[in-house]
Design an enzyme around this catalytic site. Structure first.
Site, PDB file in Angstrom:
ATOM      1  N   ASN A   1      19.475  11.001  24.573  1.00  0.00           N
ATOM      2  CA  ASN A   1      20.684  11.145  23.770  1.00  0.00           C
ATOM      3  C   ASN A   1      20.368  10.954  22.286  1.00  0.00           C
ATOM      4  O   ASN A   1      19.207  10.804  21.889  1.00  0.00           O
ATOM      5  CB  ASN A   1      21.770  10.175  24.252  1.00  0.00           C
ATOM      6  CG  ASN A   1      21.357   8.720  24.107  1.00  0.00           C
ATOM      7  OD1 ASN A   1      20.458   8.369  23.348  1.00  0.00           O
ATOM      8  ND2 ASN A   1      22.023   7.855  24.856  1.00  0.00           N
TER       9      ASN A   1
ATOM     10  N   HIS B   1     -19.280  12.649  -4.603  1.00  0.00           N
ATOM     11  CA  HIS B   1     -19.465  13.651  -3.554  1.00  0.00           C
ATOM     12  C   HIS B   1     -20.722  14.472  -3.840  1.00  0.00           C
ATOM     13  O   HIS B   1     -21.555  14.728  -2.953  1.00  0.00           O
ATOM     14  CB  HIS B   1     -18.258  14.593  -3.489  1.00  0.00           C
ATOM     15  CG  HIS B   1     -17.078  14.056  -2.751  1.00  0.00           C
ATOM     16  ND1 HIS B   1     -16.397  12.944  -3.154  1.00  0.00           N
ATOM     17  CD2 HIS B   1     -16.448  14.489  -1.618  1.00  0.00           C
ATOM     18  CE1 HIS B   1     -15.397  12.702  -2.323  1.00  0.00           C
ATOM     19  NE2 HIS B   1     -15.409  13.625  -1.375  1.00  0.00           N
TER      20      HIS B   1
ATOM     21  N   GLU C   1      15.909  29.613  22.675  1.00  0.00           N
ATOM     22  CA  GLU C   1      15.128  28.775  23.592  1.00  0.00           C
ATOM     23  C   GLU C   1      14.769  29.568  24.851  1.00  0.00           C
ATOM     24  O   GLU C   1      13.619  29.617  25.269  1.00  0.00           O
ATOM     25  CB  GLU C   1      15.955  27.541  23.950  1.00  0.00           C
ATOM     26  CG  GLU C   1      15.278  26.604  24.930  1.00  0.00           C
ATOM     27  CD  GLU C   1      16.196  25.497  25.396  1.00  0.00           C
ATOM     28  OE1 GLU C   1      15.689  24.510  25.971  1.00  0.00           O
ATOM     29  OE2 GLU C   1      17.432  25.606  25.210  1.00  0.00           O
TER      30      GLU C   1
ATOM     31  N   GLN D   1      15.748   1.139  22.667  1.00  0.00           N
ATOM     32  CA  GLN D   1      14.888  -0.007  22.964  1.00  0.00           C
ATOM     33  C   GLN D   1      13.660   0.413  23.765  1.00  0.00           C
ATOM     34  O   GLN D   1      12.573  -0.158  23.589  1.00  0.00           O
ATOM     35  CB  GLN D   1      15.670  -1.101  23.699  1.00  0.00           C
ATOM     36  CG  GLN D   1      16.242  -0.731  25.059  1.00  0.00           C
ATOM     37  CD  GLN D   1      17.653  -0.171  24.968  1.00  0.00           C
ATOM     38  OE1 GLN D   1      18.046   0.380  23.944  1.00  0.00           O
ATOM     39  NE2 GLN D   1      18.428  -0.314  26.029  1.00  0.00           N
TER      40      GLN D   1
ATOM     41  N   SER E   1      20.904  23.074  24.414  1.00  0.00           N
ATOM     42  CA  SER E   1      20.277  24.187  25.114  1.00  0.00           C
ATOM     43  C   SER E   1      20.896  25.515  24.706  1.00  0.00           C
ATOM     44  O   SER E   1      22.050  25.575  24.266  1.00  0.00           O
ATOM     45  CB  SER E   1      20.417  23.994  26.621  1.00  0.00           C
ATOM     46  OG  SER E   1      19.668  24.967  27.312  1.00  0.00           O
TER      47      SER E   1
ATOM     48  N   GLU F   1     -14.053  19.787  -8.589  1.00  0.00           N
ATOM     49  CA  GLU F   1     -12.899  18.929  -8.329  1.00  0.00           C
ATOM     50  C   GLU F   1     -13.042  17.560  -8.987  1.00  0.00           C
ATOM     51  O   GLU F   1     -12.234  16.665  -8.730  1.00  0.00           O
ATOM     52  CB  GLU F   1     -12.686  18.792  -6.817  1.00  0.00           C
ATOM     53  CG  GLU F   1     -12.404  20.136  -6.153  1.00  0.00           C
ATOM     54  CD  GLU F   1     -12.031  20.015  -4.678  1.00  0.00           C
ATOM     55  OE1 GLU F   1     -12.238  18.930  -4.099  1.00  0.00           O
ATOM     56  OE2 GLU F   1     -11.524  20.999  -4.126  1.00  0.00           O
TER      57      GLU F   1
ATOM     58  N   GLN G   1      23.550  27.815  31.165  1.00  0.00           N
ATOM     59  CA  GLN G   1      23.247  27.020  29.977  1.00  0.00           C
ATOM     60  C   GLN G   1      24.508  26.402  29.384  1.00  0.00           C
ATOM     61  O   GLN G   1      24.477  25.297  28.842  1.00  0.00           O
ATOM     62  CB  GLN G   1      22.547  27.883  28.931  1.00  0.00           C
ATOM     63  CG  GLN G   1      21.188  28.377  29.369  1.00  0.00           C
ATOM     64  CD  GLN G   1      20.321  27.237  29.899  1.00  0.00           C
ATOM     65  OE1 GLN G   1      19.903  26.350  29.164  1.00  0.00           O
ATOM     66  NE2 GLN G   1      20.072  27.238  31.208  1.00  0.00           N
TER      67      GLN G   1
ATOM     68  N   TYR H   1       9.862   9.653  28.539  1.00  0.00           N
ATOM     69  CA  TYR H   1      11.248   9.184  28.607  1.00  0.00           C
ATOM     70  C   TYR H   1      12.025  10.109  29.540  1.00  0.00           C
ATOM     71  O   TYR H   1      12.048  11.328  29.356  1.00  0.00           O
ATOM     72  CB  TYR H   1      11.909   9.184  27.229  1.00  0.00           C
ATOM     73  CG  TYR H   1      13.269   8.520  27.245  1.00  0.00           C
ATOM     74  CD1 TYR H   1      13.408   7.182  26.907  1.00  0.00           C
ATOM     75  CD2 TYR H   1      14.410   9.210  27.662  1.00  0.00           C
ATOM     76  CE1 TYR H   1      14.648   6.544  26.959  1.00  0.00           C
ATOM     77  CE2 TYR H   1      15.654   8.586  27.724  1.00  0.00           C
ATOM     78  CZ  TYR H   1      15.762   7.258  27.375  1.00  0.00           C
ATOM     79  OH  TYR H   1      16.983   6.644  27.442  1.00  0.00           O
TER      80      TYR H   1
END
Length: 430
Positions: free
Chosen positions: A210, A416, A323, A187, A233, A411, A255, A125
């Protein structure tokens, strides 16, 4: 900027924006409608939110080669050369992150190992509309390519003329990305996750967006993987009396101009430096094109902290887990072993934060909001998955079956236990 004596409570972490109830409901409706109605819903929302009518007859969702050619014609050779050099630096860095599959054979003939496999398909994106972020393309596409991902799809919201930004298209084309769709927002995320007639689904979605994009990524997580939900940021700078206040102020503002919620923090042991930096920030703000945004960031999430000693300052830096971290002290390399929490660490006065954003090679997709305490930058590994390899020998099963069966019965899993004990039975004669 505020100059504050350092206390234990230095953190400026903000809650990651979870959106309003109305926003979450809207995104859920968009995601479900795209899942149900596919391309028609994608076009409907693109018209509604971006004001762009994409003609279904010509399949305008997909960028054409003609559009890419036009983008090249409108991009200078100098810009293309910069993109190519940045891409080469980023590719060289990420090539060193590649992990290999491995196998080991034990004396009894057992073979154990790990198989590293690239993801089949990834969606990138890229924010668009009025802005252009070619660096986002480089930082997300290149590690996926280095990992060996065969299908990389790019989505980005169209401009009002139904095209994508020239630099965005050129950057994608330079990397060999040809499956590019003119769609953004929730979308686009839904289309990548569930697929439509035009857009085949992917396995992972990466890239910033966003609040609607972030909420959509949260909603489709589980159907696909995502990279992270990043917050605003942030930069932290550790400095002593040897640092240049003009450089510090400029890097803090680099920044702060991102977002009113961005965080810019200086931690220093020198009061004279602190005062000089505060003055420089005020002066440099006056000529900044995004003065209003940067001013809000500095006022609400900016600060200069005065530490009594360098160890105290380092402790504060680790608590911030920023960051971006710049280390502007006399000997930054001596400090490096003591830095435990930071997304990216910039050492020395020539290592300004934008060097890492665009050109040096390391990825600029970094953990925010203190999550550098437990997470890492985007890497090649994020575009791979691992499978364990187990090939037990007859000798090994004979030696260990009873122990394995005993563990299973601890267990309460009798089937098993019997599954391994079957291997100890003599074959029946027919």
């Amino acid at each position: 900027m505020k100059i504050i004596p350092l206390t234990e409570n230095i953190t400026l972490r903000r809650s990651i924006d979870q959106g309003t109830g109305e926003q979450r409901k809207a995104v859920e409706e968009i995601v479900q409608t795209v899942r149900k109605n596919g391309d028609n819903a994608v076009r409907q929302y693109t018209n509604q939110f971006d004001g762009v009518d994409l003609d279904p007859k010509t399949n305008q969702l997909l960028v054409t080669q003609e559009e890419i050619d036009t983008a090249y014609a409108n991009t200078t050779n100098e810009t293309i050369a910069i993109i190519r050099e940045a891409a080469a630096n980023i590719r060289d860095f990420h090539a060193r992150q590649v992990q290999q599959s491995w196998m080991t054979t034990k004396p009894d003939g057992t073979i154990l190992g790990q198989k590293v496999t690239p993801l089949d398909a990834v969606g990138i994106y890229v924010p668009g509309g009025r802005a252009a972020y070619p660096s986002t393309i480089l930082m997300n596409v290149i590690p996926a390519q280095v990992a060996g991902v065969q299908r990389i799809v790019m989505v980005s919201p169209p401009q009002k003329d139904s095209t994508l930004n020239n630099t965005v298209l050129v950057t994608a084309a330079e990397l060999g990305i040809t499956e590019i769709y003119k769609v953004g927002g929730a979308q686009a995320v839904a289309a990548l996750a569930y697929g439509t007639k035009t857009i085949a689904p992917v396995d992972k979605i990466v890239g910033p967006g966003n609040i609607y994009v972030a909420l959509a990524k949260q909603q489709v997580f589980g159907t696909v993987a995502i990279d992270m939900i990043a917050g605003p940021s942030e930069i932290a700078i550790l400095a002593d009396s040897t640092a240049n206040p003009a450089y510090i102020a400029a890097d803090l503002l680099s920044q702060a101009e991102h977002d009113p919620l961005s965080s810019a923090v200086l931690v220093t042991t020198d009061e004279t430096l602190a005062e000089a930096v505060a003055k420089e920030v005020t002066e440099q703000l006056q000529t900044l094109p995004k003065e209003e945004i940067a001013t809000a960031s500095i006022q609400d999430f900016g600060a200069i902290y005065l530490a009594a000693s360098l160890p105290e300052a380092i402790q504060a830096i680790n608590e911030l887990a920023a960051e971006h971290l710049e280390v502007l002290v006399a000997d930054p390399w001596a400090i490096l072993p003591q830095i435990r929490h930071a997304g990216a660490i910039f050492l020395g006065e020539n290592s300004s934060e934008p060097v890492g954003d665009y050109f040096a090679g390391p990825n600029h997709v970094l953990p925010t909001n203190g999550t550098a305490r437990f997470s890492s930058p985007l890497t090649v590994e994020d575009f791979t998955k691992k499978s364990s390899i187990i090939s037990y020998s007859k000798q090994a099963i004979q030696q260990n079956a009873s122990k394995i069966a005993a563990f299973a019965r601890l267990e309460g899993l009798e089937a098993h236990a019997r599954a391994v004990e079957k291997r100890l039975e003599e074959p029946k004669n027919e």
